[in-house]
Design a protein around this motif. Structure first.
Motif, PDB file in Angstrom:
ATOM      1  N   GLY A 191      -0.311  -1.626 -19.079  1.00 12.82           N
ATOM      2  CA  GLY A 191       0.618  -0.967 -19.999  1.00 12.82           C
ATOM      3  C   GLY A 191       1.769  -0.342 -19.235  1.00 12.82           C
ATOM      4  N   SER A 219      11.767  -0.105  -3.334  1.00 15.12           N
ATOM      5  CA  SER A 219      11.625  -1.123  -2.309  1.00 15.12           C
ATOM      6  C   SER A 219      12.228  -2.443  -2.805  1.00 15.12           C
ATOM      7  N   MET A 220      12.958  -3.150  -1.944  1.00 22.60           N
ATOM      8  CA  MET A 220      13.577  -4.433  -2.340  1.00 22.60           C
ATOM      9  C   MET A 220      12.945  -5.583  -1.559  1.00 22.60           C
ATOM     10  N   ALA A 273      10.430  -8.286  -5.566  1.00 22.01           N
ATOM     11  CA  ALA A 273      10.086  -9.211  -4.473  1.00 22.01           C
ATOM     12  C   ALA A 273       8.887 -10.089  -4.815  1.00 22.01           C
ATOM     13  N   LEU A 326       7.210   6.990 -16.686  1.00 21.87           N
ATOM     14  CA  LEU A 326       8.515   6.464 -17.122  1.00 21.87           C
ATOM     15  C   LEU A 326       8.668   6.551 -18.637  1.00 21.87           C
ATOM     16  N   CYS A 357       0.503  -9.393  -8.175  1.00 23.93           N
ATOM     17  CA  CYS A 357       1.200  -8.204  -8.639  1.00 23.93           C
ATOM     18  C   CYS A 357       1.574  -8.330 -10.112  1.00 23.93           C
ATOM     19  N   ALA A 392       0.811  -1.235   0.000  1.00 25.42           N
ATOM     20  CA  ALA A 392       0.000   0.000   0.000  1.00 25.42           C
ATOM     21  C   ALA A 392       0.836   1.273   0.000  1.00 25.42           C
ATOM     22  N   GLU A 448       4.368   2.599  -5.280  1.00 26.75           N
ATOM     23  CA  GLU A 448       3.828   3.444  -6.366  1.00 26.75           C
ATOM     24  C   GLU A 448       2.439   2.958  -6.799  1.00 26.75           C
ATOM     25  N   TRP A 453       3.880   2.961 -17.574  1.00 29.36           N
ATOM     26  CA  TRP A 453       3.549   4.231 -16.916  1.00 29.36           C
ATOM     27  C   TRP A 453       3.947   5.440 -17.767  1.00 29.36           C
ATOM     28  N   LYS A 475       5.900 -13.596 -12.962  1.00 27.09           N
ATOM     29  CA  LYS A 475       4.474 -13.357 -12.670  1.00 27.09           C
ATOM     30  C   LYS A 475       3.657 -14.582 -13.100  1.00 27.09           C
ATOM     31  N   LYS A 500       7.681   2.706   9.758  1.00 27.72           N
ATOM     32  CA  LYS A 500       7.942   3.752   8.743  1.00 27.72           C
ATOM     33  C   LYS A 500       6.853   4.826   8.789  1.00 27.72           C
ATOM     34  N   TYR A 542      11.984  -5.070 -21.352  1.00 27.64           N
ATOM     35  CA  TYR A 542      10.805  -4.224 -21.591  1.00 27.64           C
ATOM     36  C   TYR A 542      10.932  -3.573 -22.987  1.00 27.64           C
ATOM     37  N   PHE A 591       0.140  -5.669 -13.104  1.00 23.82           N
ATOM     38  CA  PHE A 591       0.223  -4.210 -13.298  1.00 23.82           C
ATOM     39  C   PHE A 591       1.367  -3.793 -14.220  1.00 23.82           C
ATOM     40  N   ALA A 592       1.593  -4.600 -15.263  1.00 21.89           N
ATOM     41  CA  ALA A 592       2.704  -4.305 -16.174  1.00 21.89           C
ATOM     42  C   ALA A 592       2.176  -4.176 -17.602  1.00 21.89           C
TER      43      ALA A 592
HETATM   44  N1  LIG Z   1       3.598  -0.710 -15.819  1.00 17.33           N
HETATM   45  C1  LIG Z   1       4.734  -0.131 -15.509  1.00 17.33           C
HETATM   46  O1  LIG Z   1       5.221   0.760 -16.212  1.00 17.33           O
HETATM   47  C2  LIG Z   1       5.427  -0.540 -14.245  1.00 17.33           C
HETATM   48  C3  LIG Z   1       6.514   0.171 -13.751  1.00 17.33           C
HETATM   49  C4  LIG Z   1       7.076  -0.246 -12.544  1.00 17.33           C
HETATM   50  C5  LIG Z   1       6.551  -1.339 -11.863  1.00 17.33           C
HETATM   51  N2  LIG Z   1       5.500  -2.008 -12.416  1.00 17.33           N
HETATM   52  C6  LIG Z   1       4.885  -3.181 -11.750  1.00 17.33           C
HETATM   53  O2  LIG Z   1       4.069  -2.657 -10.706  1.00 17.33           O
HETATM   54  C7  LIG Z   1       4.011  -3.588  -9.654  1.00 17.33           C
HETATM   55  C8  LIG Z   1       4.206  -2.871  -8.339  1.00 17.33           C
HETATM   56  O3  LIG Z   1       5.492  -2.290  -8.340  1.00 17.33           O
HETATM   57  P1  LIG Z   1       5.801  -0.855  -7.760  1.00 17.33           P
HETATM   58  O4  LIG Z   1       7.057  -0.428  -8.451  1.00 17.33           O
HETATM   59  O5  LIG Z   1       4.599  -0.023  -7.795  1.00 17.33           O
HETATM   60  O6  LIG Z   1       6.140  -1.199  -6.252  1.00 17.33           O
HETATM   61  P2  LIG Z   1       7.020  -0.335  -5.221  1.00 17.33           P
HETATM   62  O7  LIG Z   1       6.784   1.106  -5.423  1.00 17.33           O
HETATM   63  O8  LIG Z   1       8.432  -0.846  -5.294  1.00 17.33           O
HETATM   64  O9  LIG Z   1       6.375  -0.758  -3.837  1.00 17.33           O
HETATM   65  C9  LIG Z   1       6.442  -2.060  -3.350  1.00 17.33           C
HETATM   66  C10 LIG Z   1       5.540  -2.174  -2.126  1.00 17.33           C
HETATM   67  O10 LIG Z   1       5.597  -3.516  -1.653  1.00 17.33           O
HETATM   68  C11 LIG Z   1       6.028  -3.519  -0.296  1.00 17.33           C
HETATM   69  N3  LIG Z   1       6.850  -4.723  -0.099  1.00 17.33           N
HETATM   70  C12 LIG Z   1       7.984  -5.061  -0.750  1.00 17.33           C
HETATM   71  N4  LIG Z   1       8.424  -6.252  -0.318  1.00 17.33           N
HETATM   72  C13 LIG Z   1       7.547  -6.679   0.634  1.00 17.33           C
HETATM   73  C14 LIG Z   1       7.458  -7.823   1.448  1.00 17.33           C
HETATM   74  N5  LIG Z   1       8.356  -8.812   1.385  1.00 17.33           N
HETATM   75  N6  LIG Z   1       6.414  -7.927   2.295  1.00 17.33           N
HETATM   76  C15 LIG Z   1       5.481  -6.948   2.371  1.00 17.33           C
HETATM   77  N7  LIG Z   1       5.518  -5.822   1.622  1.00 17.33           N
HETATM   78  C16 LIG Z   1       6.545  -5.695   0.765  1.00 17.33           C
HETATM   79  C17 LIG Z   1       6.790  -2.228  -0.102  1.00 17.33           C
HETATM   80  O11 LIG Z   1       6.769  -1.848   1.248  1.00 17.33           O
HETATM   81  P3  LIG Z   1       8.111  -1.619   2.136  1.00 17.33           P
HETATM   82  O12 LIG Z   1       9.305  -1.745   1.257  1.00 17.33           O
HETATM   83  O13 LIG Z   1       7.941  -0.237   2.716  1.00 17.33           O
HETATM   84  O14 LIG Z   1       8.017  -2.664   3.176  1.00 17.33           O
HETATM   85  C18 LIG Z   1       5.953  -1.283  -0.963  1.00 17.33           C
HETATM   86  O15 LIG Z   1       4.813  -0.869  -0.267  1.00 17.33           O
HETATM   87  C19 LIG Z   1       5.038  -4.665  -9.999  1.00 17.33           C
HETATM   88  O16 LIG Z   1       4.354  -5.787 -10.435  1.00 17.33           O
HETATM   89  C20 LIG Z   1       5.859  -4.128 -11.124  1.00 17.33           C
HETATM   90  O17 LIG Z   1       6.234  -5.139 -12.029  1.00 17.33           O
HETATM   91  C21 LIG Z   1       4.927  -1.629 -13.560  1.00 17.33           C
END
Ligand SMILES: NC(=O)c1ccc[n+]([C@@H]2O[C@H](COP(=O)([O-])OP(=O)(O)OC[C@H]3O[C@@H](n4cnc5c(N)ncnc54)[C@H](OP(=O)(O)O)[C@@H]3O)[C@@H](O)[C@H]2O)c1
Length: 325
Positions: free
Chosen positions: A144, A324-325, A85, A149, A107, A11, A14, A146, A124, A42, A268, A109-110
């Motif tokens: 699709g 986030s890792m 992750a 980016l 997850c 939550a 991004e 973002w 995935k 946090k 990508y 959302f790509a």
């Molecule tokens: N379509 C696009 O252009 C695009 C671009 C980027 C990403 N994506 C996709 O979007 C999806 C979400 O990615 P995002 O980049 O939005 O994520 P993000 O900003 O990196 O956020 C990840 C979230 O997951 C939490 N998290 C990470 N590891 C965790 C764990 N082991 N247990 C519990 N919570 C955890 C993090 O919390 P904390 O780290 O604070 O614990 C944070 O809230 C992915 O599937 C990615 O492939 C798509």
């Protein structure tokens, strides 16, 4: 009617922030955010409580019984865990099935892409396979790429504030590959509608804001800003060679995060520009429902509106607080 109980993982990320904002706005869901123990203190997590979100501190790789108890009574699980992750979702999938969760949105959302092209997409798919194997209800949602980016920098530097550090947005091939694109802020609007709709149960759905080529993106940036952009076209062969090189290096050093990110972003580019996978036609042939057809009243931001926001200083830089890792 009682509110659907939704558990949201990620939550504070991004995608997760966009989803949470829309769920809260609709006021139709009882929302719990799953937070890992190491993030419990946090400030972003404290801020969730102030928004009226219940917090569940749990380790998704921890003991199964604890997770099953925590998920009991939840109707929908949405995971926005982040690409690095995502394999950690396996335990959550198992627990969700045992706890009687009705719908699991993993997850995704790509971009739209078949299996066997991108490592990120293939991971995935492993989650999808497990969900289907267990007979857990699902919706797989893609969006699709973002907008945040996908824009080139303006020579004046006016848009640098919103650029992900190191982001390069050259054109690829002839710049004519069209792509499904979305404003991050609209992802949640689609998700909130999709999870409240029986038609999307056990389906693939994609949401989108615009379908554009890179040439059109450059044209719009010039039109809205009044600035002239230099156009550098990267040949397909260069991207393919880069992937080969990065994959070889990654094979020898699988824990190297930089190499993993390099492979992911090059793949990508291959999928979007060389293979041209991320299109409505391909989504249709892969069996996706089009969320714009399901919800014609939903009006996501066009790329041109996004560029307006960008030059007005109203766009947030992705991962401003770090990845986030
Ligand atoms: N379509 C696009 O252009 C695009 C671009 C980027 C990403 N994506 C996709 O979007 C999806 C979400 O990615 P995002 O980049 O939005 O994520 P993000 O900003 O990196 O956020 C990840 C979230 O997951 C939490 N998290 C990470 N590891 C965790 C764990 N082991 N247990 C519990 N919570 C955890 C993090 O919390 P904390 O780290 O604070 O614990 C944070 O809230 C992915 O599937 C990615 O492939 C798509």
């Amino acid at each position: 009617m009682s509110k659907q109980k939704v558990l949201l993982l990620g939550a504070t990320g991004e995608t997760g922030t966009s989803i949470l904002n829309s769920l809260l706005t609709l006021n139709k869901f009882e929302i719990t955010a799953l937070v890992r123990p190491s993030s419990a203190e946090k400030p972003d997590v404290q801020a969730l409580t102030e928004k009226g979100v219940k917090i569940l501190i749990a380790d998704i790789s921890g003991p199964a019984e604890e997770l099953i108890n925590a998920l009991t009574g939840i109707d929908v699980v949405i995971s926005a865990i982040g690409g690095m992750a995502q394999m950690a979702q396996m335990g959550l999938v198992e627990a969700a099935k045992k706890a009687g969760v009705k719908r699991f949105v993993p997850c995704d959302f790509a971009s739209v892409c078949p299996v066997g092209v991108m490592m990120l997409r293939d991971e995935k798919e492993e989650i999808h396979t497990q969900i289907k194997k267990l007979g857990l209800g699902y919706t797989f949602i893609d969006v699709g790429y973002w907008y945040q980016l996908s824009f080139p920098p303006l020579p004046s530097g006016r848009t640098s504030y919103a650029m992900f550090p190191g982001m390069q947005v050259p054109l690829h091939g002839d710049g004519e590959a069209k792509n499904i694109l979305i404003d991050i802020r609209d992802i949640g609007h689609f998700v909130a509608r999709i999870i409240d709709d029986e038609r999307t149960l056990n389906k693939y759905v994609y949401g989108w804001g615009d379908i554009l080529t890179e040439n059109q993106i450059y044209d719009m940036m010039e039109e809205v800003s009044g600035e002239k952009l230099e156009r550098v076209y990267v040949p397909d062969e260069e991207v393919v060679a880069q992937e080969k090189q990065l994959l070889q290096a990654f094979e020898n050093d699988k824990t190297n995060v930089r190499l993993r990110i390099g492979v992911m972003s090059t793949q990508y580019a291959i999928s979007k520009y060389v293979r041209r996978d991320n299109t409505p036609e391909n989504a249709k042939s892969l069996g996706y429902l089009d969320a714009r057809e399901l919800y014609p009243d939903l009006k996501p931001k066009s790329f041109k509106e996004f560029v307006g926001d960008l030059v007005d200083g109203k766009v947030q830089r992705p991962y401003a607080k770090g990845m986030s890792m």
